[in-house]
Design a protein around this motif. Sequence first.
Motif, short mmCIF file in Angstrom:
data_model
loop_
_atom_site.label_atom_id
_atom_site.label_comp_id
_atom_site.label_asym_id
_atom_site.label_seq_id
_atom_site.Cartn_x
_atom_site.Cartn_y
_atom_site.Cartn_z
N GLU A 50 48.54 30.75 35.34
CA GLU A 50 47.32 31.40 34.83
C GLU A 50 46.65 30.51 33.78
OE1 GLU A 50 46.15 34.82 35.27
OE2 GLU A 50 47.93 36.02 35.69
N THR A 93 44.95 27.44 35.73
CA THR A 93 43.76 27.81 36.51
C THR A 93 42.76 28.60 35.66
OG1 THR A 93 44.96 29.73 37.33
CG2 THR A 93 44.89 27.83 38.77
N ARG A 94 43.09 28.83 34.42
CA ARG A 94 42.23 29.52 33.45
C ARG A 94 41.81 30.91 33.95
NH1 ARG A 94 38.07 25.12 31.18
NH2 ARG A 94 37.77 26.73 29.62
N THR A 95 42.81 31.61 34.49
CA THR A 95 42.53 32.95 35.01
C THR A 95 42.83 34.04 33.98
OG1 THR A 95 44.70 32.75 36.04
CG2 THR A 95 42.81 32.51 37.48
N ALA A 137 35.05 28.71 32.82
CA ALA A 137 35.70 28.24 34.06
C ALA A 137 35.76 29.44 35.01
CB ALA A 137 37.10 27.75 33.76
N GLY A 192 38.02 30.56 36.90
CA GLY A 192 39.26 31.30 36.69
C GLY A 192 39.62 32.22 37.84
N LEU A 193 39.85 31.61 39.00
CA LEU A 193 40.21 32.40 40.19
C LEU A 193 41.61 32.02 40.65
CD1 LEU A 193 36.80 31.71 41.89
CD2 LEU A 193 37.56 33.98 41.18
N TYR A 194 42.25 32.94 41.36
CA TYR A 194 43.60 32.68 41.85
C TYR A 194 43.50 31.88 43.15
CZ TYR A 194 44.77 36.11 38.35
OH TYR A 194 44.88 36.77 37.15
N ASP A 195 43.81 30.59 43.05
CA ASP A 195 43.60 29.67 44.17
C ASP A 195 44.41 30.03 45.41
OD1 ASP A 195 41.82 28.27 42.73
OD2 ASP A 195 43.11 26.54 42.33
N PHE A 238 40.68 42.34 40.86
CA PHE A 238 39.88 42.61 39.66
C PHE A 238 39.20 43.99 39.75
CE2 PHE A 238 40.54 38.17 38.80
CZ PHE A 238 40.67 38.17 37.43
N ARG A 267 32.81 38.71 40.82
CA ARG A 267 33.87 39.37 40.05
C ARG A 267 33.29 40.02 38.79
NH1 ARG A 267 37.89 35.25 37.90
NH2 ARG A 267 36.07 34.78 36.64
#
Lengths: 263, 312
Positions: free
Chosen positions: A105, A108-110, B82, B84-87, B98, B143
Motif C-alpha cells: 500500500e 503503490t500509494r493506495t 498519485a 493510488g490504485l491496487y495494481d 472503494f 473512485r
Amino acid sequence: MNRVYQIVLKEWAEVFKNRFVLFTVAFLPILAAALPLGILYAINSSPDFVTDIGEDIPAGFAALCNNLTGEECAQYFLISQFILLFMLLPLAIPITIASYSIIGEKTTRTLEPLLATPITTAELLGGKAAAAVIPGVTATWMAYLALVIGAALMDVGPGVMDRLLDPFWLTAVFVVGPLLALTGVSVAVIVSSRATDPRTAEQTSMLVFLPIMAVFFAQLAGLILIDARLVLLIALGLIAVDAVLLAVAVQLFQRENILTRWK
Amino acid sequence: MIRIEGLTKRFDDITAVENLDLEIRPGEVFGFLGPNGAGKTTTLRMLGALIKPTSGTAQVAGYRLGEDDQALRRNVGILTEAPGLYDRLSAARNLSFFAHMYGVDDVDGRVERYLKLLGLWERRSESVGTFSRGMRQKLAIARAMLHEPTVLLLDEPTTGLDPEAARLVREFIEGLRDEGRTIVLNTHNLDEADRLCDRIGVLNTRLLALDTPAALRREVFGRKVVFHLADLRPEFEATVANFPFVDAVESIDAKLVVTLDDPENQNPAIIAALVSAGAQLQFVGEIRQSLEEVYLRLMSKEGAEPERGDAP
C-alpha cells in the motif's frame, strides 16, 4: 463490520496473487506437519532407532513420560521438538502477509485514498490484522490437525496420542498460536512504517523469531523443558507483549502518521 | 460550501499552511496555485479530514473539521496526487472495494455507471497494472466520484498525462462543474486553472492573492490597451500621457501600449485625441496577460523560488 470484511477480502485477493506469499502460507504448514510425521514413520520402520533415541532423552523430559512405554516416550520426545514449529507458523505467516500488504500500500500509494474514505483507523487496522492473522492461525490449526490425524493413522502408541491432545499441546497451538500471530502483525506494522521494501520489512520482522528459536535450541540442548507450565508462561508473557506492541502499532497507524511520517 | 478560518498546519518547525481564510461557494471551481511545498496538498488533506490542522478550522459540505470527520469524508471526494490504485486487482474490483468503503448502496450499479462514464467499461476485468497513466487517472477520478460527493478535492488531476488524456480529464471536470458540484483544484497547469476555475488562490504557505483569473490580471498588471498606428510620432505619446486616467504609456515599434483602469469608457477619448493629433489609427485591442505571467509576478514579489522541497 462490512468494511473490515471488505478489507480482508481485498487483502486476500491482492496478497495471494503474490507467489512468495502464497508459497509461505502453503509450504510452511506442510513442512510443520510433514517433519514430525516423517520422523514418526522412521521410528515405526526402525525399532532400533527408538532404542538409540531412548538413551538420549533428557532426564527432565523423561519425567513427562509417566505411563508411557519406552517406545512411546521416544516418539513423544521427538514430536515434542516440533511443537515450536507450530508456534513459529502463526508468527511467520502473518508477518509475511502484513509486510507485503502494508508495504504494498505504501509503494503503490493506495493508503491515502483509502484513508480519505469514512473508514476508521480501527476498521483499517482490524481488517489488515484479520487478513494476516486468519490465514496464519488457520494454517497452523490445519497443520496440527494433519499431524494428529497422520499420527493416528500411523498407529502411534495411545499414550502419544493422548499427549498430542493434552492441554499442553492444545494451549500451545490454540492459545499461544493466535497470540503469536498478533505479535507478528504488530511487529510487521511497526517495521513497515519505516521500511520501503516488503522483503526488508519481512526479514526485519522475523527477528522476533529469535526468542522462540532460543527456546527451541535450549530444549534441544536439554537446558530447558517445554512443558505445560512454560507454555502457560509464554502465553501470559505474550499477552503483555502484544498489548504493548499493539499500542505502538495503533499509534503508528494513525492516518496523520501514515500520510506525513511514513516514507 | 467550504468556509476556512485561520487554517494553519505545522510539521515540527516547518509551517506548511499559515492562517488561511477563505470561502468557496457552492458550485464554484476554485483553484489553488503555488510552487511545490506551498501547502496546496496539505490544505486539501486538511479539507478532506485526512490530517488535522494545528490551529484554525474549516467547514466542508456542512461538517466542521474534527467534529464528525467520518460524515465529512462521506460527502467529500478526493483525487490524490498519485492515482493510488491496487495494481493486481481489476478496474471493477478497485471501484467496488472503494464503493463498499464509502457505504454505497448499489455497488455494482454505481461501478458500472462510472466505468461507462469514463470509457473504461470494456476493460473492467483487466488488472489496473496493465493500464496507461491516463486510464489510471480516469479510474482514480471515478473512485473519487463513486459516492457522488457534493465537494470534490482534486490534487493535480492532469499532471503527467498526455494532452489527449489531460483534455478528457478537463472535460470531465467541466461536466462536474455543470452538475453544480463544488470543486477545489490544485494545479501547476496555469492554462488549465485559467480555463476551469471561477476563482484562484495563489498560495505560498499563506494566501498571496485571491480572485477571478480576470481580476487577478487586472490587479497585477492593470489593463493594457494597444493602439496600432500607421506612423508613430513622439507627440502622440505625450497626447495620451496627458489624460489623468492613464496610468502608463509605452511606445513599442509603431504601437502605443496604454495602461488603463476602465478601457471601455476611456478608449473613446484617447482615440479622439490621437485622431485630432493626426494619428492614423489602424487597430485597437487589449493585451491579455497570461495567468502564468500573473503567477510569476506574484511569486517574484513574494521572493519565492519556483520549486522547492515538499512539506511532509
